[in-house]
Design an enzyme around this catalytic site. Structure first.
Site, PDB file in Angstrom:
ATOM      1  N   SER A  25       0.837  -1.213   0.000  1.00  0.00           N
ATOM      2  CA  SER A  25       0.000   0.000   0.000  1.00  0.00           C
ATOM      3  C   SER A  25       0.867   1.255   0.000  1.00  0.00           C
ATOM      4  O   SER A  25       0.616   2.216  -0.737  1.00  0.00           O
ATOM      5  CB  SER A  25      -0.888   0.021   1.250  1.00  0.00           C
ATOM      6  OG  SER A  25      -1.820  -1.028   1.199  1.00  0.00           O
ATOM      7  N   GLY A  95      -5.352  -3.567  -8.119  1.00  0.00           N
ATOM      8  CA  GLY A  95      -6.533  -2.751  -7.829  1.00  0.00           C
ATOM      9  C   GLY A  95      -6.146  -1.450  -7.160  1.00  0.00           C
ATOM     10  O   GLY A  95      -6.680  -0.378  -7.477  1.00  0.00           O
ATOM     11  N   GLN A 169      -9.104   2.253  -0.778  1.00  0.00           N
ATOM     12  CA  GLN A 169      -8.812   2.626  -2.168  1.00  0.00           C
ATOM     13  C   GLN A 169      -9.764   3.721  -2.635  1.00  0.00           C
ATOM     14  O   GLN A 169      -9.358   4.680  -3.296  1.00  0.00           O
ATOM     15  CB  GLN A 169      -8.914   1.397  -3.070  1.00  0.00           C
ATOM     16  CG  GLN A 169      -7.847   0.357  -2.758  1.00  0.00           C
ATOM     17  CD  GLN A 169      -7.961  -0.889  -3.606  1.00  0.00           C
ATOM     18  OE1 GLN A 169      -8.896  -1.035  -4.395  1.00  0.00           O
ATOM     19  NE2 GLN A 169      -7.027  -1.805  -3.440  1.00  0.00           N
ATOM     20  N   ASP A 319      -7.126  -8.367   3.850  1.00  0.00           N
ATOM     21  CA  ASP A 319      -6.320  -9.220   2.966  1.00  0.00           C
ATOM     22  C   ASP A 319      -5.814 -10.474   3.681  1.00  0.00           C
ATOM     23  O   ASP A 319      -5.194 -11.338   3.043  1.00  0.00           O
ATOM     24  CB  ASP A 319      -5.115  -8.431   2.427  1.00  0.00           C
ATOM     25  CG  ASP A 319      -5.547  -7.324   1.466  1.00  0.00           C
ATOM     26  OD1 ASP A 319      -6.647  -7.417   0.889  1.00  0.00           O
ATOM     27  OD2 ASP A 319      -4.772  -6.362   1.298  1.00  0.00           O
ATOM     28  N   ARG A 350     -12.284 -14.316  -2.904  1.00  0.00           N
ATOM     29  CA  ARG A 350     -11.417 -14.990  -1.919  1.00  0.00           C
ATOM     30  C   ARG A 350     -12.189 -15.836  -0.912  1.00  0.00           C
ATOM     31  O   ARG A 350     -11.591 -16.725  -0.298  1.00  0.00           O
ATOM     32  CB  ARG A 350     -10.552 -13.961  -1.186  1.00  0.00           C
ATOM     33  CG  ARG A 350      -9.409 -13.479  -2.048  1.00  0.00           C
ATOM     34  CD  ARG A 350      -8.464 -12.570  -1.295  1.00  0.00           C
ATOM     35  NE  ARG A 350      -7.327 -12.243  -2.152  1.00  0.00           N
ATOM     36  CZ  ARG A 350      -6.559 -11.173  -1.999  1.00  0.00           C
ATOM     37  NH1 ARG A 350      -6.793 -10.316  -1.021  1.00  0.00           N
ATOM     38  NH2 ARG A 350      -5.550 -10.967  -2.814  1.00  0.00           N
ATOM     39  N   ARG A 397      -2.459 -14.194  -2.897  1.00  0.00           N
ATOM     40  CA  ARG A 397      -2.650 -14.541  -1.473  1.00  0.00           C
ATOM     41  C   ARG A 397      -3.280 -15.929  -1.314  1.00  0.00           C
ATOM     42  O   ARG A 397      -3.025 -16.617  -0.336  1.00  0.00           O
ATOM     43  CB  ARG A 397      -3.481 -13.468  -0.764  1.00  0.00           C
ATOM     44  CG  ARG A 397      -2.767 -12.116  -0.737  1.00  0.00           C
ATOM     45  CD  ARG A 397      -3.307 -11.160   0.297  1.00  0.00           C
ATOM     46  NE  ARG A 397      -2.960  -9.793  -0.056  1.00  0.00           N
ATOM     47  CZ  ARG A 397      -1.764  -9.226   0.153  1.00  0.00           C
ATOM     48  NH1 ARG A 397      -0.794  -9.896   0.740  1.00  0.00           N
ATOM     49  NH2 ARG A 397      -1.525  -7.983  -0.227  1.00  0.00           N
TER      50      ARG A 397
HETATM   51  C1  S3P Z   1      -5.571  -1.301  -0.123  1.00  0.00           C
HETATM   52  C2  S3P Z   1      -6.841  -1.365   0.378  1.00  0.00           C
HETATM   53  C3  S3P Z   1      -7.610  -2.614   0.461  1.00  0.00           C
HETATM   54  C4  S3P Z   1      -6.725  -3.851   0.323  1.00  0.00           C
HETATM   55  C5  S3P Z   1      -5.720  -3.708  -0.783  1.00  0.00           C
HETATM   56  C6  S3P Z   1      -4.826  -2.505  -0.540  1.00  0.00           C
HETATM   57  C7  S3P Z   1      -4.891   0.010  -0.197  1.00  0.00           C
HETATM   58  O1  S3P Z   1      -8.560  -2.616  -0.582  1.00  0.00           O
HETATM   59  O2  S3P Z   1      -7.517  -4.996   0.113  1.00  0.00           O
HETATM   60  O3  S3P Z   1      -4.919  -4.863  -0.884  1.00  0.00           O
HETATM   61  O4  S3P Z   1      -3.666   0.052  -0.378  1.00  0.00           O
HETATM   62  O5  S3P Z   1      -5.586   1.035  -0.067  1.00  0.00           O
HETATM   63  P1  S3P Z   1      -9.990  -1.880  -0.415  1.00  0.00           P
HETATM   64  O6  S3P Z   1      -9.725  -0.460  -0.201  1.00  0.00           O
HETATM   65  O7  S3P Z   1     -10.720  -2.104  -1.699  1.00  0.00           O
HETATM   66  O8  S3P Z   1     -10.629  -2.566   0.746  1.00  0.00           O
END
Ligand code: S3P
Length: 442
Positions: A25, A95, A169, A319, A350, A397
């Site tokens: 992140s 993502g 996110q 995660d 998942r 994962r």
């Molecule tokens: C992340 C937020 C999470 C997480 C992803 C990393 C981030 O996703 O699952 O691996 O870096 O902001 P979501 O914001 O969709 O929950």
């Protein structure tokens, strides 16, 4: 990319001290904020996984100069904004990469077109496009905002936005767009999610105001913030540290220390849960690095017991449920995980793949629409057989979790598509074999 599968086999105890790879992140954010900022950003400890490398390439395409200076050491020369890329931006499997970059790109009067691998092209982008459209961005893409899509930004209005789902996110995309929105933005979070964007925006010189109103977080970015390049020290990723630590908990005789793990409380739900299950986890040498708490975590083999995981903890460990489910398979009594519907829209579904993978290894799992229960060993009367051939659908994962299970099961476990592990944990196999685990090509 390796085409053969991988197989992990039960063997001796795991022992040793390792370093967690850089946090994914924070690595994405350091590239994106570095490119948006004016001047030089130096990064140390960057996760050089495929996801982050795709973000680094994207930042170059948006006009920043991005250079690797050594292992984990990168330099980003930001131009104080993005310029229009001349080709499609491919975010690979990431993502986080695509959603944050779309937020950042929306602030500029230009068109950019995004795509990704088959998994990313199947994931919902509407959750980011909806608030960006309310701010004035326009987009044209596949059904429900699936990639590939083209985004046109610029002249954004401010927005007060309540997150419809617990997603860092989405919060981050709105904040990054808000850097160039008239009147700034406010994101209201009914459930707190990881706050790395807020922390890093401050480190780059922005004013971010966070207020807790009756347990609801309000994150406000006032209009007109300017980012200035800075130094980012990337801490170790707790989501990656989880794999060797859980391995040590379930393989008899083991003791493993992972150094430099980020301990931000919005990320450490797994460690809290494991401790509630009776895990012998000790945290030492706690210090602050680049504004984040960091420490060394030692795990020793433990007899675990099943627990009910509080659903409100989900954002702090979203995660980590696949590897928690593996730990739960070795616990006495059921482990109940609820409020985790978001798991269905990650790199794969998942919940479905964790349940299927564990069932293929003889573990009893009950799947629910937004949860799952792993039944556990029933006082040792239902040991973990292993022996499954696990379909990962390209999810890193899912792959790593089941390889860890194979180290402690009665029979080896095989996974397909091991190449995807490099998206988040490039050195996973050598790190685990260095600790004494047996993981070989299938
Ligand atoms: C992340 C937020 C999470 C997480 C992803 C990393 C981030 O996703 O699952 O691996 O870096 O902001 P979501 O914001 O969709 O929950």
């Amino acid at each position: 990319m390796t085409t053969a599968g991988l197989k992990s086999a039960p063997g001796g105890a795991l022992r040793g001290t390792v370093r967690a790879p850089g946090d994914k992140s924070i690595s994405h954010r350091s590239m994106i904020l570095g490119a948006l900022a004016s001047g030089t950003t130096t990064i140390e400890g960057l996760l050089e996984g495929d996801d982050v490398l795709a973000t680094a390439r994207a930042m170059q395409a948006f006009g920043a100069r991005v250079e690797k200076e050594g292992v984990g050491r990168w330099r980003v020369e930001g131009k104080g904004g993005f310029s229009e890329p001349s080709d499609v931006i491919d975010c690979g499997n990431a993502g986080t990469g695509v959603r944050l970059i779309m937020g950042a790109a929306a602030g500029f009067a230009m068109c950019s077109t995004f795509t990704g691998d088959a998994s990313l092209r199947g994931r919902p982008m509407g959750r980011v496009l909806d608030p960006l459209a309310r701010m004035g961005a326009t987009w044209f893409g596949r059904d429900k905002g699936r990639l590939p899509l083209t985004l046109k930004g610029g002249a954004l209005r401010g927005l007060v936005y309540t997150l419809p789902m617990a997603s860092a996110q989405v919060k981050s995309a709105v904040l990054l767009a808000g850097l160039h929105a008239e009147g700034g933005v406010e994101v209201i979070e009914p459930e707190a999610t990881r706050d790395h964007t807020e922390r890093m925006l401050r480190a780059f010189g922005a004013e971010v105001l966070v207020e807790d109103k009756n347990g609801v977080r309000h994150v406000r970015l006032p209009e007109g913030q300017k980012l200035k390049g800075t130094h980012v020290q990337v801490p170790g990723d707790p989501s990656s540290a989880a794999f060797p630590l859980v391995a040590a908990l379930i393989v008899p005789g083991s003791e493993v220390t992972v150094e430099g793990v980020m301990l931000n409380v919005l990320r450490t739900g797994l460690f809290t849960t494991l401790q509630e299950m009776g895990a012998d986890l000790t945290i030492s040498n706690v210090r602050v690095e680049s504004g984040e708490d960091v420490g060394d975590i030692t795990a020793r083999h433990s007899q675990l017991k099943g627990v009910v995981v509080p659903p409100e903890r989900a954002p702090a460990m979203i995660d980590e449920y696949p590897i928690l489910a593996v730990a739960a398979a070795f616990a006495d009594g059921p482990t109940v995980m609820r409020g985790i519907g978001e798991m269905r829209v990650k790199e794969s579904d998942r919940i479905a793949l964790t349940a299927a993978g564990l069932q293929a290894c003889g573990v009893m799992v009950e799947e629910e629409p937004e949860g799952m229960t792993v039944v556990g060993t029933k006082g040792g009367n239902h040991p973990v057989r292993g022996g499954g051939k696990v379909i990962t659908h390209g999810d890193h994962r899912i792959a790593m979790s089941h390889l860890i299970l194979g180290l402690a099961a009665q029979e080896p476990v095989e996974i397909d598509e091991p190449g995807m592990i490099a998206t988040s944990f490039p050195g996973f196999v050598s790190l685990m074999t260095g600790l004494g685990g047996s993981i070989v090509e299938a």
